[in-house]
Design a protein around this motif. Structure first.
Motif, PDB file in Angstrom:
ATOM      1  N   UNK A 186       0.890  -1.267   0.013  1.00 24.60           N
ATOM      2  CA  UNK A 186       0.068  -0.144  -0.117  1.00 24.60           C
ATOM      3  C   UNK A 186       0.777   1.216  -0.034  1.00 24.60           C
ATOM      4  N   UNK A 187       0.652   2.085  -1.050  1.00 30.16           N
ATOM      5  CA  UNK A 187       1.426   3.431  -0.860  1.00 30.16           C
ATOM      6  C   UNK A 187       1.328   4.166   0.330  1.00 30.16           C
ATOM      7  N   UNK A 188       0.319   4.113   1.283  1.00 27.42           N
ATOM      8  CA  UNK A 188       0.277   4.844   2.321  1.00 27.42           C
ATOM      9  C   UNK A 188       1.510   4.241   3.534  1.00 27.42           C
ATOM     10  N   UNK A 189       1.766   3.148   3.359  1.00 26.31           N
ATOM     11  CA  UNK A 189       2.909   2.540   3.961  1.00 26.31           C
ATOM     12  C   UNK A 189       4.128   3.112   3.496  1.00 26.31           C
ATOM     13  N   UNK A 190       4.395   3.418   2.231  1.00 31.12           N
ATOM     14  CA  UNK A 190       5.488   3.904   1.255  1.00 31.12           C
ATOM     15  C   UNK A 190       5.666   5.276   2.342  1.00 31.12           C
ATOM     16  N   UNK A 191       4.643   5.960   2.238  1.00 32.03           N
ATOM     17  CA  UNK A 191       4.561   7.460   2.625  1.00 32.03           C
ATOM     18  C   UNK A 191       5.088   7.408   4.163  1.00 32.03           C
ATOM     19  N   UNK A 192       4.418   6.641   4.974  1.00 34.38           N
ATOM     20  CA  UNK A 192       4.940   6.386   6.374  1.00 34.38           C
ATOM     21  C   UNK A 192       6.415   5.989   6.359  1.00 34.38           C
ATOM     22  N   UNK A 193       7.001   5.068   5.730  1.00 33.10           N
ATOM     23  CA  UNK A 193       8.194   4.765   5.862  1.00 33.10           C
ATOM     24  C   UNK A 193       9.159   5.971   5.494  1.00 33.10           C
ATOM     25  N   UNK A 194       8.743   6.817   4.521  1.00 29.37           N
ATOM     26  CA  UNK A 194       9.644   7.862   4.225  1.00 29.37           C
ATOM     27  C   UNK A 194       9.487   8.983   4.990  1.00 29.37           C
ATOM     28  N   UNK A 242       2.092  -0.242  14.981  1.00 29.61           N
ATOM     29  CA  UNK A 242       0.943  -0.715  14.313  1.00 29.61           C
ATOM     30  C   UNK A 242      -0.141   0.733  14.025  1.00 29.61           C
ATOM     31  N   UNK A 243      -0.373   1.350  15.023  1.00 27.58           N
ATOM     32  CA  UNK A 243      -1.071   2.859  15.007  1.00 27.58           C
ATOM     33  C   UNK A 243      -0.506   3.746  14.074  1.00 27.58           C
ATOM     34  N   UNK A 244       0.791   3.635  14.154  1.00 33.10           N
ATOM     35  CA  UNK A 244       1.388   4.855  13.114  1.00 33.10           C
ATOM     36  C   UNK A 244       1.429   4.323  11.654  1.00 33.10           C
ATOM     37  N   UNK A 245       1.787   3.058  11.438  1.00 33.77           N
ATOM     38  CA  UNK A 245       1.629   2.633   9.956  1.00 33.77           C
ATOM     39  C   UNK A 245       0.534   2.263   9.483  1.00 33.77           C
ATOM     40  N   UNK A 246      -0.382   1.828  10.373  1.00 37.08           N
ATOM     41  CA  UNK A 246      -1.900   1.752  10.024  1.00 37.08           C
ATOM     42  C   UNK A 246      -2.745   2.795   9.983  1.00 37.08           C
ATOM     43  N   UNK A 247      -2.396   4.196  10.274  1.00 42.62           N
ATOM     44  CA  UNK A 247      -3.369   5.223  10.460  1.00 42.62           C
ATOM     45  C   UNK A 247      -4.176   5.472   9.523  1.00 42.62           C
ATOM     46  N   UNK A 248      -3.767   5.266   8.290  1.00 38.25           N
ATOM     47  CA  UNK A 248      -4.959   5.530   7.020  1.00 38.25           C
ATOM     48  C   UNK A 248      -5.158   4.202   6.213  1.00 38.25           C
ATOM     49  N   UNK A 249      -4.773   3.193   6.921  1.00 40.49           N
ATOM     50  CA  UNK A 249      -4.875   1.959   6.305  1.00 40.49           C
ATOM     51  C   UNK A 249      -6.217   0.984   7.156  1.00 40.49           C
ATOM     52  N   UNK A 250      -6.145   0.839   8.410  1.00 38.14           N
ATOM     53  CA  UNK A 250      -6.924   0.352   9.141  1.00 38.14           C
ATOM     54  C   UNK A 250      -8.275   1.214   9.397  1.00 38.14           C
ATOM     55  N   UNK A 251      -9.573   0.292   9.307  1.00 41.93           N
ATOM     56  CA  UNK A 251     -10.807   0.902   9.508  1.00 41.93           C
ATOM     57  C   UNK A 251     -11.126   0.986  10.735  1.00 41.93           C
ATOM     58  N   UNK A 252     -10.471   0.365  11.882  1.00 41.89           N
ATOM     59  CA  UNK A 252     -10.568   0.451  13.213  1.00 41.89           C
ATOM     60  C   UNK A 252      -9.250   0.319  13.701  1.00 41.89           C
ATOM     61  N   UNK A 253      -9.030   1.078  14.922  1.00 43.81           N
ATOM     62  CA  UNK A 253      -7.778   1.057  15.697  1.00 43.81           C
ATOM     63  C   UNK A 253      -7.379  -0.481  16.219  1.00 43.81           C
ATOM     64  N   UNK A 254      -6.221  -0.953  16.169  1.00 41.72           N
ATOM     65  CA  UNK A 254      -5.744  -2.494  16.857  1.00 41.72           C
ATOM     66  C   UNK A 254      -6.116  -2.141  18.377  1.00 41.72           C
ATOM     67  N   UNK A 255      -6.399  -3.526  18.734  1.00 41.97           N
ATOM     68  CA  UNK A 255      -6.886  -3.736  20.167  1.00 41.97           C
ATOM     69  C   UNK A 255      -5.339  -4.109  20.707  1.00 41.97           C
ATOM     70  N   UNK A 256      -5.343  -3.590  21.884  1.00 43.84           N
ATOM     71  CA  UNK A 256      -4.076  -3.847  22.558  1.00 43.84           C
ATOM     72  C   UNK A 256      -4.350  -4.752  24.084  1.00 43.84           C
ATOM     73  N   UNK A 257      -4.200  -6.118  24.033  1.00 41.17           N
ATOM     74  CA  UNK A 257      -4.776  -6.785  25.215  1.00 41.17           C
ATOM     75  C   UNK A 257      -3.080  -7.042  25.923  1.00 41.17           C
ATOM     76  N   UNK A 258      -3.014  -6.239  26.916  1.00 37.00           N
ATOM     77  CA  UNK A 258      -2.002  -6.537  28.031  1.00 37.00           C
ATOM     78  C   UNK A 258      -2.751  -6.662  29.549  1.00 37.00           C
ATOM     79  N   UNK A 259      -4.030  -6.096  29.680  1.00 39.04           N
ATOM     80  CA  UNK A 259      -4.678  -6.258  30.915  1.00 39.04           C
ATOM     81  C   UNK A 259      -6.024  -5.774  30.323  1.00 39.04           C
TER      82      UNK A 259
END
Length: 436
Positions: A10-18, A87-104
């Motif tokens: 995805x081009x959005x990932x390339x932009x984030x990397x750059x 995942x939040x940073x790179x998936x900001x414009x790709x993921x429909x919903x925020x990732x779920x973090x399960x540490x507690x």
């Protein structure tokens, strides 16, 4: 041109990397990303600091529009939180919903939005499944990050349960800087494909890391030696490792009293405190972090230039993980271990096994310099290891002798053919003369 464009992600990932100045892929990224995109299982073993997180995160984010959930399992809350942040940073414009973090299981987690990206530690993931918060039957892709540490921490039973519950999984991706014999059981359990690939399978450290040790007569000199070392180096960021929580508390208090500005990271801290400590150290608010081996697994802190082992790691793999906090992504780093005679023997063994050069140092004019005259003690191999090494040496010798003998036979044969040719030539010439 950004090298990652060659993966057709995805081009959005390339932009984030750059935006972070990342334009070149590391070896493991080049090897692994295409395989994940093609739906192959991967066993990714690579030196510390070579970009393993992005090696699986980028293709998984690219595949996030596909059916099913990606589940990333980490051994510690700190590592899970770190992966979540990426995942939040790179998936900001790709993921429909925020990732779920399960540490507690906190009350502020929104489970109503069925995120297709879940990151967490084994226990919290299982609890969320048992209470109906998440459905593991929707999981299609699983990542085990720092797989060997997951085993070391006793998560084998939890992993068994997770694999039983993820009945619809299609791919398993296993990543670690080191893969021990115990981890093979997880690989056999998890990976259904026969064409899983392994990158850089040897336990080792980047060549940019310098391994040094300062010999001491006995343990009563450790504190004094630590002060001498710290007076000789001026790291941008430095981590001082200890074996136990008690040692870390002692070193922290000792250096505080000497006027050092530092932080402490060990198992006695609450998760929120550990997170705050890592964040402040990452931002460079202090120069030194005193830590137990808990911090050495998977925590990616840029600009750590020096590691000081106040006490030596329990084993070779722990030494690799400690040392791997520096020299990341091709940068140079220095590891200095304070060693009594016993430590020195074990350290030499570790470095022998990972094929790393080891330098004895001394303090001279407020500088750490190589002690070329120091002879020291021998590596501490046990009887079983010595017999194994002797067996390997004998096998190499036998192969060498066979090769040498074979060469001698070939040489003799060539010489005989030359002589025969020469004799035939002379015989032919003499016959011609007789005819004349």
């Amino acid at each position: 041109m950004n090298e990652f464009a060659n993966f057709h992600i995805n081009e959005k990932l390339i932009e984030k990397l750059s935006s972070r100045g990342i334009t070149s892929a590391t070896l493991i990224q080049k090897e692994v990303i295409p395989k994940i995109l093609k739906g192959k299982d991967v066993i990714g073993q690579s030196k510390t600091g070579t970009g393993k997180t992005l090696a699986y995160l980028l293709p998984l984010l690219h595949l996030s529009e596909c059916k099913g959930t990606s589940l990333i399992i980490a051994p510690t809350k700190e590592l899970a939180a770190q992966i979540y942040g990426e995942a939040l940073f790179y998936g900001e414009e790709i993921l429909a919903d925020k990732p779920i973090l399960l540490t507690q299981l906190r009350n502020n987690i929104d489970f109503s939005k069925k995120s297709n990206f879940i990151i967490g530690v084994p226990g919290s993931i299982l609890k969320a499944s048992e209470t109906g918060k998440i459905k593991l039957s929707s999981v299609r892709r699983i990542v085990l990050d720092e797989a060997d540490f997951l085993i070391d921490l006793g998560f084998m039973d939890d992993l068994h349960k997770l694999f039983e519950l993820t009945v619809n999984r299609e791919n398993v991706f296993i990543f670690s800087a080191t893969l021990s014999a115990k981890t093979k059981n997880v690989i056999d359990l998890a990976s259904r494909q026969k064409d899983a690939s392994r990158v850089d399978p040897k336990n080792s450290l980047p060549e940019t890391i310098s391994n040094q040790f300062l010999p001491i007569i006995n343990d009563s000199f450790r504190d004094e030696s630590l002060l001498h070392i710290l007076s000789c180096i001026n790291p941008y960021l430095g981590i001082i490792f200890t074996r136990t929580r008690e040692e870390s508390n002692h070193v922290y208090q000792f250096l505080k009293e000497k006027g050092f500005d530092l932080l402490l990271l060990n198992g006695s801290l609450q998760p929120s405190q550990r997170k705050k400590t890592i964040t402040e150290f990452k931002k460079g608010k202090v120069q030194y972090l005193v830590a137990t081996d808990l911090a050495s697994r998977g925590i990616d802190i840029e600009s750590v230039t020096h590691i000081v082992n106040y006490t030596l790691a329990h084993n070779e793999l722990d030494y690799i993980h400690r040392a791997g906090r520096t020299g990341r992504m091709g940068e140079s780093g220095t590891v200095i271990s304070i060693c009594n005679e016993l430590d020195e023997g074990y350290l030499k063994k570790y470095c022998h096994n990972i094929e790393a050069a080891l330098i004895a140092v001394k303090i001279e004019d407020n500088l750490l310099v190589e002690d070329k005259k120091y002879k020291g003690t021998k590596p501490r191999f046990n009887l079983k290891e010595l017999k194994s090494m002797e067996k390997i040496a004998l096998a190499k010798k036998t192969v060498g002798e066979k090769t040498s003998n074979k060469k001698k036979i070939i040489d003799k044969k060539n010489n005989f053919n030359k002589i025969k040719k020469s004799v035939n030539s002379k015989h032919f010439s003499s016959k011609k003369m007789i005819k004349k």
